[in-house]
Scaffold this motif. Structure first.
Motif, short mmCIF file in Angstrom:
data_model
loop_
_atom_site.label_atom_id
_atom_site.label_comp_id
_atom_site.label_asym_id
_atom_site.label_seq_id
_atom_site.Cartn_x
_atom_site.Cartn_y
_atom_site.Cartn_z
N SER A 538 70.89 27.61 -10.53
CA SER A 538 71.71 27.30 -11.87
C SER A 538 70.99 26.53 -12.64
O SER A 538 70.04 25.55 -11.92
CB SER A 538 72.88 26.54 -11.34
OG SER A 538 73.75 26.21 -12.33
N GLY A 539 71.04 26.43 -13.90
CA GLY A 539 70.09 25.59 -14.86
C GLY A 539 69.60 26.44 -15.93
O GLY A 539 68.62 27.46 -15.46
N VAL A 540 69.41 26.12 -16.98
CA VAL A 540 68.46 26.64 -18.20
C VAL A 540 67.31 25.74 -18.44
O VAL A 540 67.66 24.42 -18.42
CB VAL A 540 69.19 26.81 -19.42
CG1 VAL A 540 68.34 27.32 -20.52
CG2 VAL A 540 70.38 27.80 -19.44
N VAL A 541 65.95 26.16 -18.21
CA VAL A 541 64.90 25.32 -18.10
C VAL A 541 64.19 25.45 -19.55
O VAL A 541 63.95 26.65 -20.11
CB VAL A 541 64.01 25.86 -17.17
CG1 VAL A 541 62.68 25.06 -17.03
CG2 VAL A 541 64.59 26.16 -15.79
N ASN A 542 63.95 24.25 -20.14
CA ASN A 542 63.41 23.98 -21.33
C ASN A 542 61.86 23.99 -20.94
O ASN A 542 61.54 22.93 -20.52
CB ASN A 542 63.74 22.93 -22.16
CG ASN A 542 62.73 22.70 -23.29
OD1 ASN A 542 62.17 23.55 -23.77
ND2 ASN A 542 63.11 21.60 -24.50
N GLY A 554 45.87 37.42 -6.01
CA GLY A 554 46.05 38.11 -4.83
C GLY A 554 47.08 37.69 -3.80
O GLY A 554 47.02 38.44 -2.75
N SER A 555 47.80 36.76 -4.12
CA SER A 555 48.94 36.25 -3.04
C SER A 555 50.37 36.76 -3.20
O SER A 555 50.48 36.83 -4.66
CB SER A 555 48.81 34.88 -2.74
OG SER A 555 47.69 34.29 -2.25
N ALA A 556 51.06 37.25 -2.45
CA ALA A 556 52.47 37.49 -2.97
C ALA A 556 53.40 36.56 -3.20
O ALA A 556 53.21 35.21 -2.80
CB ALA A 556 53.09 38.22 -1.48
N SER A 557 54.31 36.61 -3.86
CA SER A 557 55.07 35.63 -4.39
C SER A 557 56.71 36.14 -4.48
O SER A 557 56.63 37.40 -4.76
CB SER A 557 54.71 34.65 -5.68
OG SER A 557 54.70 35.56 -6.56
N THR A 558 57.78 35.41 -4.71
CA THR A 558 59.12 35.58 -4.63
C THR A 558 59.74 35.07 -5.65
O THR A 558 59.80 33.95 -5.98
CB THR A 558 59.83 35.59 -3.31
OG1 THR A 558 59.12 36.35 -2.46
CG2 THR A 558 61.22 36.15 -3.34
N LEU A 559 60.52 35.81 -6.60
CA LEU A 559 61.42 35.41 -7.53
C LEU A 559 62.76 35.62 -7.08
O LEU A 559 62.87 36.84 -6.94
CB LEU A 559 61.20 36.02 -9.07
CG LEU A 559 62.30 35.36 -10.14
CD1 LEU A 559 62.11 33.94 -10.21
CD2 LEU A 559 61.87 36.21 -11.38
N THR A 560 63.65 34.83 -7.19
CA THR A 560 64.98 34.81 -6.44
C THR A 560 66.10 34.27 -7.81
O THR A 560 65.79 33.03 -8.18
CB THR A 560 65.33 34.27 -5.25
OG1 THR A 560 64.43 34.63 -4.20
CG2 THR A 560 66.85 34.44 -4.68
N ARG A 561 66.93 35.07 -8.35
CA ARG A 561 67.58 34.71 -9.29
C ARG A 561 69.13 34.91 -9.15
O ARG A 561 69.35 36.22 -9.04
CB ARG A 561 67.24 35.34 -10.78
CG ARG A 561 67.94 34.71 -11.78
CD ARG A 561 67.58 35.35 -13.04
NE ARG A 561 68.28 34.95 -14.29
CZ ARG A 561 69.49 35.60 -14.90
NH1 ARG A 561 70.05 36.65 -14.15
NH2 ARG A 561 70.24 35.09 -15.72
N THR A 562 69.98 34.23 -9.12
CA THR A 562 71.35 34.33 -9.21
C THR A 562 71.93 35.02 -10.47
O THR A 562 71.72 34.36 -11.51
CB THR A 562 72.35 33.04 -8.99
OG1 THR A 562 71.81 32.49 -7.75
CG2 THR A 562 73.60 33.23 -8.71
N ALA A 563 72.43 36.20 -10.37
CA ALA A 563 72.82 36.80 -11.58
C ALA A 563 73.68 35.97 -12.51
O ALA A 563 74.72 35.75 -11.94
CB ALA A 563 73.33 38.38 -11.08
N SER A 564 73.49 35.87 -13.68
CA SER A 564 74.41 35.29 -14.85
C SER A 564 73.73 35.39 -15.83
O SER A 564 72.63 35.47 -16.28
CB SER A 564 74.35 33.76 -14.27
OG SER A 564 74.93 33.14 -15.49
N THR A 565 74.65 35.54 -16.96
CA THR A 565 74.26 35.75 -18.37
C THR A 565 74.47 34.20 -19.00
O THR A 565 74.24 34.25 -20.17
CB THR A 565 75.22 36.58 -19.11
OG1 THR A 565 76.49 36.59 -18.85
CG2 THR A 565 75.10 38.12 -18.37
N SER A 566 74.89 33.40 -18.21
CA SER A 566 75.16 31.89 -18.92
C SER A 566 74.54 30.92 -18.42
O SER A 566 74.29 29.83 -18.81
CB SER A 566 76.80 31.49 -18.92
OG SER A 566 77.01 31.47 -17.37
#
Length: 927
Positions: A538-542, A554-566
């Motif tokens: 949660s939260g919009v980042v400036n 060269g290293s694996a990384s993960t992005l996890t995002r809770t689906a939201s349009t707001s």
């Protein structure tokens, strides 16, 4: 039931000491059923309730039994004469199946005076016993009476009393220096008096040491009160001194109580139910203190610190109260709840343990509690009421396998760690680290949402697999390290925006979970890298002009995002994603290498860039995305032929993509989402690269636009190399008339005009626009509605609007424009500020208000310069004009007059209006 109670009292006996002058142990079976009787040294009587199942001396229990009472019953001794200056009372009580509202309470009365409570037994469903006693000063020759008041309202509920005794407490004075348990050491006729060969301290004696005498404890000893008036009490062996009956140890200014190097020289408090005391105005060095029964209160007082050179051992519910400070080597809590309620300091220099099932509660915010060694919490540690961090100090770290709840705390002196196998460290206020390293190896939550809550000149280190849940608005500790493997930092404020701290190296895992209402919820202070995992909950980042990088080369990384349009996106900077080899980028599956969650600073403006690969990446590198918002458009010259369809206009909002080092992969698909455009036909929307002021180009092939014309997702397929993704991508249209693209606010202005503010704004175009609302605020926390104006719905021509604020705030005032769609969605303009000085706003004052019919009411109008005078009108509650006049006696904009009362303004509510503006309107109450 009687058999159940019988188990309580089996084996309870009483030793008849020489000082005991009254005893009733109810052992005479012949007295079964009696409601009065004789005792050793006196008698007893009762005031029975009107009816009862049992109110009698019971032969089976050898106790006095009360059950199923219709009202309170009273048991009392006769008045017993006391010939010493202190006396004691003892009792054993029992109960079973009693409920809230039932009670057994003991009192004593001196010379027939007020009843003073000394004992109570709480109701209990299970069978329990509870003893109690008290030592009380008295004038020799006075009388004392013991009273028990009992109530239990239902059948099968029982209270019982047994072994009621009254004893005289004898004063023993030091006759000479000697051993505590030697008769010749003591006298009964004063300090330095005649030695008494048979006088050995016991539970019915008080000891007074004076004349510089030195008294040695070389074997187990017992006492009630001890007064060291002028002398020394010392241990010459590791022996126990058992203090009973709420005894108090007093050390005067020239005296000493000392363990004398015997670290296990121990003071025992083995009788629960009492308030004990230590009063130290001299020197007090104790080996151990052992509290071994409950409930116990130990009251600390005096001018000088009490030192426990070895262990403070607590086994049972205990409260440490008073005003003096105590220092101990170690603390061990093995049963019950220990409450630190004293206002003095509490210092533990060595290791301490709170066992499982037990609790230590620090309830006072005025004294300092200091743990100099390792604190092991297997039970519960609570210091939430300590909000001043310097009042709870740790110097040896903590190991947690239970519950830890603190207010504020300071860590200093030594490098230390927060360790353990279970549980969360909860801090409700500020954590201060002073000049040391504090390593978090567990889960720590710092939950206060206002201000900087992790501060100090030291270093906070996130250990491997640790978690920091941080709610402060900033993170101000001098050094902050969060790169260790497996650790996670969570920013989770609920009320205000947070500034993200750039750690000394990188974050390993970072989570955004700020649920405050106003965008942005999070602001970056500098460019930073998250090595392993970024979670957008949660939260919009400036991004604040900075770069946020996810992943290392060269290293694996993960992005996890809770689906939201707001919520849950980035804006105002660049998001870089490292792509390792062997990955096929996707925005929806796996590690989300293809999702770049960009957006804009207004609500519902999630504008992601999504990349889907057709095959694996073969060379490690990174992809960067930057989104630049705009509300304007550019018509193309020449138009661009996109596979037979002419693109005629591009939107000026940019989606900039840059690829560094990545190679491999084919058949990429690129998707870009835009928001807040005008209505039209989605099929007219296309994605293109801007390659000049009025030109575009393209790679790949157009793929049907998803969504609507106002919120489209434009797509390109068949981009055969990752290099083809690079460029300034734009939303474009093939039909200006049907799908023109922009929605635009040209301006929003606020202008002061005497006692009001004129608000004006203009739109270039509108879509689905229901209304405008103007709001004002002083502090950006509380907003007030000025007024509302209807919108034009859909318009492709400029539209102007205006509104007047007749009641502006004095001083600084901020206005903003809220635009609301027909579907309820809304956006805010940037705020504008107006500054009013006191002299700018006319003022109307009535005093006194409320008034009465006999007191004149003065009316003052200030800051108003009217050439033709100031009209004044008064209306009643029905809106009828009942009085009017014209004020012409001006003194630099200042007018003053007296309003009529009496028959004209009788009791009621009136409205007084002055001048030609609504701002000078006030209510007047006449009582």
């Amino acid at each position: 039931m009687r058999f159940f109670l019988l188990l309580i009292f089996v084996g309870v006996g009483h030793t008849l000491y020489a000082q005991q002058i009254y005893l009733e142990d109810f052992a005479d079976n012949a007295d079964n059923g009696q409601t009065s009787g004789s005792a050793v040294g006196g008698t007893w009587s009762t005031t029975p309730p009107a009816t009862s199942d049992d109110w009698e001396q019971d032969a089976d229990l050898e106790a006095f039994l009360a059950s199923d009472l219709s009202a309170e019953g009273v048991w009392r001794t006769n008045a017993v004469t006391i010939n010493t200056s202190y006396f004691s009372i003892e009792v054993v009580g029992g109960t079973a199946l009693t409920e809230p509202g039932d009670y057994l309470t003991g009192y004593y009365s001196i010379n027939g005076g007020a009843e003073i409570q000394f004992y109570s037994l709480s109701p209990s469903l299970v069978a329990i016993t509870g003893g109690g006693s008290v030592v009380v000063p008295i004038t020799p020759g006075s009388t004392v009476q013991v009273i028990f008041r009992i109530f239990c309202g239902d059948n099968f509920e029982y209270f019982a009393i047994d072994d009621v005794s009254i004893g005289e407490i004898t004063n023993l004075y030091s006759a000479v220096s000697g051993n505590w348990n030697t008769g010749g050491t003591w006298s009964t006729d004063g300090i330095g008096g005649t030695p008494c060969p048979t006088c050995i301290p016991d539970e019915y004696t008080r000891e007074i040491i004076g004349a510089g005498h030195i008294i040695d404890i070389n074997s187990p000893a017992i006492a009630t009160d001890i007064e060291i008036q002028d002398g020394t009490l010392r241990w010459t062996a590791n022996a126990d001194l058992n203090v009973v009956k709420g005894g108090v140890i007093t050390v005067s200014g020239t005296s000493t109580l000392t363990a004398n190097g015997f670290t296990n020289a121990q003071i025992d408090y083995d009788n629960g139910g009492f308030t004990y005391g230590i009063v130290n105005n001299g020197v007090c060095n104790i080996g151990d203190i052992d509290i071994n029964d409950e409930p116990t209160i130990l009251n600390l007082s005096g001018a000088n610190q009490i030192n426990v050179v070895n262990d403070l051992l607590i086994d049972g519910t205990t409260t440490i109260s008073g005003t003096n400070s105590l220092q101990a080597g170690t603390l061990s809590v093995t049963d019950g709840t220990t409450t630190l309620a004293h206002t003095g300091g509490f210092s533990i220099t060595g290791a301490s343990t709170i066992d499982a099932g037990t609790a230590l509660v620090d309830s006072d915010n005025t004294g300092v509690t200091l743990f100099g060694g390792l604190l092991t919490v297997n039970g519960t540690f609570t210091s939430s009421s300590i909000t001043t961090e310097s009042n709870l100090v740790f110097r040896g770290g903590i190991t947690l396998a239970g519950t830890f709840s603190a207010g504020g705390a300071t860590f200093n002196t030594n490098n230390q760690s927060l360790n353990g196998t279970a549980g969360t460290y909860n801090f409700a206020n500020t954590v201060t680290i002073t000049g040391v390293n504090l390593t978090n190896n567990r889960t720590v939550s710092i939950s206060n949402t206002s201000g900087d809550r992790l501060i100090g000149s030291g270093t906070w280190i996130q250990g491997n697999n640790s978690t920091l849940n941080y709610a402060g608005t900033t993170l101000g500790v001098t050094a902050f390290q969060a790169s260790n493997t497996g650790n996670t930092v969570v920013y989770n404020n609920t009320t205000t925006a947070q500034t993200l701290r750039m750690p000394a190296t990188n974050y390993y895992n970072l989570t955004f979970n700020n649920t405050s209402a106003t965008i942005p919820q999070l602001v970056m202070s500098a460019s930073m890298t998250v090595a392993n995992g970024l979670t957008l909950t949660s939260g919009v980042v400036n991004l604040n002009g900075n770069t946020l990088t996810l992943g290392a080369s060269g290293s694996a990384s993960t992005l996890t995002r809770t689906a939201s349009t707001s919520t849950n996106w980035l804006y105002g900077g660049t998001f870089v994603r490292s792509w390792p080899t062997g990955q096929t980028p996707s925005p929806t599956t796996g590690n989300l290498y293809g999702l770049f969650p960009m957006g804009h600073s207004t609500a519902s403006s999630y504008r992601p860039v999504q990349i889907t690969g057709g095959s694996n990446v073969t060379t490690t590198g990174s992809v960067s995305v930057n989104h630049v918002n705009a509300t304007t458009v550019t018509d193309l010259n020449p138009t661009y032929d996109d596979a037979g369809t002419a693109i005629v206009r591009k939107h000026d909002a940019q989606f900039n993509i840059s690829v560094t080092g990545v190679a491999g992969g084919t058949n990429y698909q690129l998707r870009v989402t835009m928001t807040d455009l005008l209505a039209g036909t989605a099929a007219n929307i296309r994605l293109a690269k801007s390659n000049g002021a009025t030109t575009v180009t393209n790679v790949g092939t157009h793929f049907a636009t998803a969504g609507s014309a106002s919120n489209p997702t434009a797509r390109r397929n068949g981009i055969n190399s990752v290099a083809g993704l690079t460029g300034d991508w734009r939303i474009t249209t093939t039909n200006i008339t049907a799908t023109p693209l922009p929605i635009e606010l040209n301006y929003f202005n606020a202008v002061s005009a005497l006692a009001q503010v004129n608000l004006e704004w203009e739109t270039a175009s509108e879509h689905n626009n229901a209304s405008f609302t103007v709001e004002k605020t002083r502090d950006f926390e509380t907003f007030f509605t000025v007024g509302e104006v209807g919108g034009k719905g859909d318009s492709r021509t400029p539209s102007r609007y205006s509104l007047v604020d007749h009641f502006p705030f004095n001083g600084k005032c901020y206005y903003r424009l809220k635009q609301t769609d027909f579907d309820g969605k809304f956006t805010y303009s940037n705020p504008v500020m107006i500054l009013f000085e006191d002299t700018q706003i006319p003022q109307l004052a009535l005093f006194p208000n409320p008034a009465n019919e006999k007191t004149p009411v003065r009316m003052v109008v200030s800051n108003l310069d009217e050439r033709n005078g100031v009209p004044v009108k008064i209306f009643n509650q029905q809106g009828q004009l009942i009085f009017e006049t014209l004020l012409t006696d001006e003194n630099k904009g200042f007018y003053e007059t007296e309003l009529p009362l009496g028959s004209l303004l009788s009791k009621g509510i009136y409205v007084v209006k002055a001048g030609r503006t609504l701002a000078l309107t006030r209510k007047l109450l006449v009582e």
